[in-house]
Design an enzyme around this catalytic site. Structure first.
Site, PDB file in Angstrom:
ATOM      1  N   HIS A  17      -7.995  -5.047  -0.420  1.00 27.74           N
ATOM      2  CA  HIS A  17      -6.925  -4.292  -0.096  1.00 27.74           C
ATOM      3  C   HIS A  17      -6.703  -4.963   1.144  1.00 27.74           C
ATOM      4  O   HIS A  17      -7.538  -5.225   2.140  1.00 27.74           O
ATOM      5  CB  HIS A  17      -7.143  -2.952  -0.040  1.00 27.74           C
ATOM      6  CG  HIS A  17      -5.902  -2.090   0.184  1.00 27.74           C
ATOM      7  ND1 HIS A  17      -5.122  -1.716  -0.704  1.00 27.74           N
ATOM      8  CD2 HIS A  17      -5.486  -1.503   1.134  1.00 27.74           C
ATOM      9  CE1 HIS A  17      -4.203  -0.856  -0.289  1.00 27.74           C
ATOM     10  NE2 HIS A  17      -4.282  -0.979   1.072  1.00 27.74           N
ATOM     11  N   SER A  65       0.862  -1.224  -0.092  1.00 25.58           N
ATOM     12  CA  SER A  65       0.128   0.149   0.004  1.00 25.58           C
ATOM     13  C   SER A  65       0.850   1.181  -0.162  1.00 25.58           C
ATOM     14  O   SER A  65       1.776   1.407  -0.947  1.00 25.58           O
ATOM     15  CB  SER A  65      -0.836   0.007   1.216  1.00 25.58           C
ATOM     16  OG  SER A  65      -1.874   0.910   0.942  1.00 25.58           O
ATOM     17  N   ASP A  70     -10.316  -3.456  -5.180  1.00 28.17           N
ATOM     18  CA  ASP A  70      -9.482  -2.645  -4.487  1.00 28.17           C
ATOM     19  C   ASP A  70      -9.333  -1.391  -5.442  1.00 28.17           C
ATOM     20  O   ASP A  70      -8.971  -1.487  -6.735  1.00 28.17           O
ATOM     21  CB  ASP A  70      -8.170  -3.155  -4.210  1.00 28.17           C
ATOM     22  CG  ASP A  70      -7.161  -2.011  -3.457  1.00 28.17           C
ATOM     23  OD1 ASP A  70      -7.508  -0.906  -3.257  1.00 28.17           O
ATOM     24  OD2 ASP A  70      -6.114  -2.290  -3.289  1.00 28.17           O
TER      25      ASP A  70
END
Length: 291
Positions: free
Chosen positions: A261, A140, A231
């Protein structure tokens, strides 16, 4: 519309939603909830794993001695606002053991107390302080930092590869389709990304925050980029791999079907997530063998 998640993954998502910070929570509450959840669910280390807390380029770091098949510098996720060495301790330990490599995780400075470019500066300083060749990895927001370091150090021979896990690479600024198609995805929405970005305070087109917008990617290290199908960040990984291939760099993108995610933390509960993590491990192992 059919639910995209299998029963195992959906159960993990619902548990995460129940135990996460409530809507409207303060930054302190978000950090505390994330820390508590990750430590309770995912802090187990493999037996006999040697782990050492160290200082790296003036920042706390943690080194996992999983083997000699490569050296990884890992940047944790959390929207540049939450997350720590402890939230990703279990995953980093598992990665080190399963890939047979050394993993060093960096505790970079967080926003809003330390806005952009503090995290980028910490990441680059850490990479310069370690002996190479390095495998840059992160999930991320950590994927943003890993890619940014790869851009900064392109052509130096110090980077063996990039392993980016559902990275944020500037796709929101570039208006990639997934930010609309998956705007209301479970666990992370496009509005969440806007909230995190506002607290980080990075200029929209700065390539350190949006590596997809970098003018020059020549000489960059090869990459394996992993996306979650469910996501808003899905298209970032695909676009990044495409740009690197256009520059003549080896790059692959993997879009993991039926996963949200944050799926690296579902590996104990979801066979689908565990299989996806296995592919991440193989990517690290491959770059380690080539370094």
């Amino acid at each position: 519309m059919d639910d995209p998640f299998d029963a195992q993954t959906l159960a993990w998502i619902e548990r995460t939603e129940r135990e996460g910070a409530p809507e409207g929570a303060s930054i302190a509450q978000r950090r505390a909830a994330y820390e508590d959840m990750r430590i309770r669910w995912d802090s187990e280390r493999p037996e006999r794993m040697a782990v050492e807390d160290i200082a790296l380029a003036g920042r706390p770091a943690r080194r996992y001695a999983g083997g000699s098949q490569g050296r990884v510098l890992y940047f944790h996720g959390g929207g540049w606002v939450v997350g720590s060495l402890d939230t990703h301790d279990g995953f980093c330990a598992a990665l080190a053991e399963r890939a047979g490599c050394e993993v060093t995780a960096l505790d970079y400075r967080l926003a809003p107390e330390h806005p952009f470019p503090a995290a980028c500066e910490d990441a680059l300083a850490a990479a310069r302080a370690l002996d190479g060749p390095l495998i840059l990895a992160g999930d991320s927001a950590g994927g943003t930092l890993a890619a940014g370091v790869a851009v900064a150090l392109r052509g130096t021979g110090r980077i063996a590869g990039q392993v980016l896990i559902y990275p944020a690479l500037g796709g929101q600024v570039a208006e990639l389709p997934s930010y609309v198609e998956k705007a209301d995805a479970r666990l992370l929405t496009s509005a969440d990304m806007t909230w995190f970005g506002e607290r980080w305070g990075a200029p929209a087109h700065d390539p350190r925050a949006a590596p997809l917008l970098a003018d020059d990617l020549s000489g960059i290290a090869p990459c394996a980029a992993f996306a979650a199908e469910e996501d808003p960040l899905r298209d970032d990984a695909v676009a990044w791999a495409g740009r690197l291939r256009a520059e003549g760099t080896g790059a692959q993108a993997f879009v993991e079907e039926g996963l949200p995610h944050g799926y690296i933390f579902a590996r104990h509960d979801s066979a689908r997530a565990e299989a996806a993590v296995g592919r991440i491990v193989e990517a690290v192992r491959g770059f380690g063998a080539a370094s």
